[in-house]
Scaffold this active site. Structure first.
Site, PDB file in Angstrom:
ATOM      1  N   CYS A  39       0.865  -1.187   0.000  1.00  9.66           N
ATOM      2  CA  CYS A  39       0.000   0.000   0.000  1.00  9.66           C
ATOM      3  C   CYS A  39       0.903   1.239   0.000  1.00  9.66           C
ATOM      4  O   CYS A  39       2.075   1.136  -0.391  1.00  9.66           O
ATOM      5  CB  CYS A  39      -0.974  -0.018   1.185  1.00  9.66           C
ATOM      6  N   ASN A  53       2.380   1.444   4.315  1.00 11.16           N
ATOM      7  CA  ASN A  53       2.691   0.176   5.003  1.00 11.16           C
ATOM      8  C   ASN A  53       2.452   0.287   6.514  1.00 11.16           C
ATOM      9  O   ASN A  53       3.198  -0.260   7.322  1.00 11.16           O
ATOM     10  CB  ASN A  53       4.144  -0.292   4.699  1.00 11.16           C
ATOM     11  N   CYS A 108      -1.293   0.704   7.415  1.00  9.59           N
ATOM     12  CA  CYS A 108      -2.734   0.423   7.566  1.00  9.59           C
ATOM     13  C   CYS A 108      -3.145  -0.814   6.765  1.00  9.59           C
ATOM     14  O   CYS A 108      -3.338  -1.901   7.329  1.00  9.59           O
ATOM     15  CB  CYS A 108      -3.574   1.620   7.132  1.00  9.59           C
ATOM     16  N   ARG A 109      -3.300  -0.656   5.447  1.00  8.87           N
ATOM     17  CA  ARG A 109      -3.878  -1.738   4.650  1.00  8.87           C
ATOM     18  C   ARG A 109      -2.968  -2.945   4.477  1.00  8.87           C
ATOM     19  O   ARG A 109      -3.393  -4.092   4.704  1.00  8.87           O
ATOM     20  CB  ARG A 109      -4.280  -1.205   3.261  1.00  8.87           C
ATOM     21  N   SER A 110      -1.723  -2.723   4.047  1.00 10.74           N
ATOM     22  CA  SER A 110      -0.886  -3.897   3.763  1.00 10.74           C
ATOM     23  C   SER A 110      -0.493  -4.672   5.027  1.00 10.74           C
ATOM     24  O   SER A 110      -0.403  -5.906   4.963  1.00 10.74           O
ATOM     25  CB  SER A 110       0.324  -3.537   2.887  1.00 10.74           C
ATOM     26  N   ASP A 125      -8.249   3.661   1.333  1.00 13.39           N
ATOM     27  CA  ASP A 125      -7.304   4.054   2.370  1.00 13.39           C
ATOM     28  C   ASP A 125      -8.061   4.467   3.643  1.00 13.39           C
ATOM     29  O   ASP A 125      -8.826   5.440   3.601  1.00 13.39           O
ATOM     30  CB  ASP A 125      -6.504   5.242   1.807  1.00 13.39           C
TER      31      ASP A 125
HETATM   32  P1  4NP Z   1      -1.736   2.809   4.101  1.00 13.59           P
HETATM   33  O1  4NP Z   1      -2.397   4.145   4.698  1.00 13.59           O
HETATM   34  O2  4NP Z   1      -1.208   3.170   2.745  1.00 13.59           O
HETATM   35  O3  4NP Z   1      -2.888   1.865   4.038  1.00 13.59           O
HETATM   36  O4  4NP Z   1      -0.649   2.382   5.070  1.00 13.59           O
HETATM   37  C1  4NP Z   1      -1.726   5.364   4.764  1.00 13.59           C
HETATM   38  C2  4NP Z   1      -0.801   5.590   5.737  1.00 13.59           C
HETATM   39  C3  4NP Z   1      -0.166   6.812   5.810  1.00 13.59           C
HETATM   40  C4  4NP Z   1      -0.475   7.812   4.896  1.00 13.59           C
HETATM   41  C5  4NP Z   1      -1.403   7.567   3.912  1.00 13.59           C
HETATM   42  C6  4NP Z   1      -2.028   6.344   3.834  1.00 13.59           C
HETATM   43  N1  4NP Z   1       0.169   9.077   4.985  1.00 13.59           N
HETATM   44  O5  4NP Z   1      -0.151   9.953   4.161  1.00 13.59           O
HETATM   45  O6  4NP Z   1       1.031   9.270   5.840  1.00 13.59           O
END
Ligand code: 4NP
Length: 152
Positions: free
Chosen positions: A7, A10, A12-14, A123
């Site tokens: 994602c 790294n 939240c989703r992954s 997200d």
């Molecule tokens: P992820 O979520 O891609 O599912 O881990 C996010 C985590 C951090 C951010 C965006 C999405 N950020 O902008 O910091």
């Protein structure tokens, strides 16, 4: 099979996708490997988001030992399947792969079970919908594993 979940951050989703897949690997006694990475490196060295850790824990998964890292060139060679959560990150991983002229197998995760639909895992970082993401991943990965078991 060696699978990398990808994602943006790294955190939240992954990490949730990795945790869910680890649970399926145990459940079906598979010799598969799974890891996760982000395209951004924004959160390198951090644990998953506290909200992801909580939803995972509520579902009986432990993801708090995971450490965020950015995808590497070596990942493109090592993993047989690189599962990406959304179109933006899919394009990013594709571009990275083309830059290094690898033939990595890169897929939108949900296209594995809903072929050609280009569905995305949204997200949850800003809207907090972690449980929805968990449920989506659990259903999709269960379907994916089942499809692989019936083929092989
Ligand atoms: P992820 O979520 O891609 O599912 O881990 C996010 C985590 C951090 C951010 C965006 C999405 N950020 O902008 O910091």
């Amino acid at each position: 099979m060696k699978i990398l979940m990808v994602c943006l951050g790294n955190i939240c989703r992954s990490p949730l996708a990795q945790g869910v897949m680890e649970q399926k690997i145990k459940k079906y006694n598979l010799t598969w490997e799974v890891d996760s990475a982000g395209t951004s490196g924004y959160h390198d060295g951090e644990k998953p988001d506290a909200r992801a850790i909580k939803v995972a824990k509520d579902k009986g998964l432990s993801i708090e030992k995971q450490i965020s890292r950015k995808i590497t060139k070596e990942d493109l060679y090592y993993y047989n399947l690189i599962c990406v959560m959304d179109a933006q990150n899919y394009n990013e991983v594709k571009r990275f792969s083309q830059l290094h002229q690898t033939e990595a197998n890169i897929e939108l995760l949900l296209n594995l079970v809903y072929p050609g639909q280009n569905r995305q895992v949204p997200d949850p970082y800003y809207d907090g919908k972690f449980e929805e993401v968990y449920n989506m991943l659990d259903i999709a990965l269960e379907k994916f594993v089942a499809s692989q078991l019936s083929v092989h």
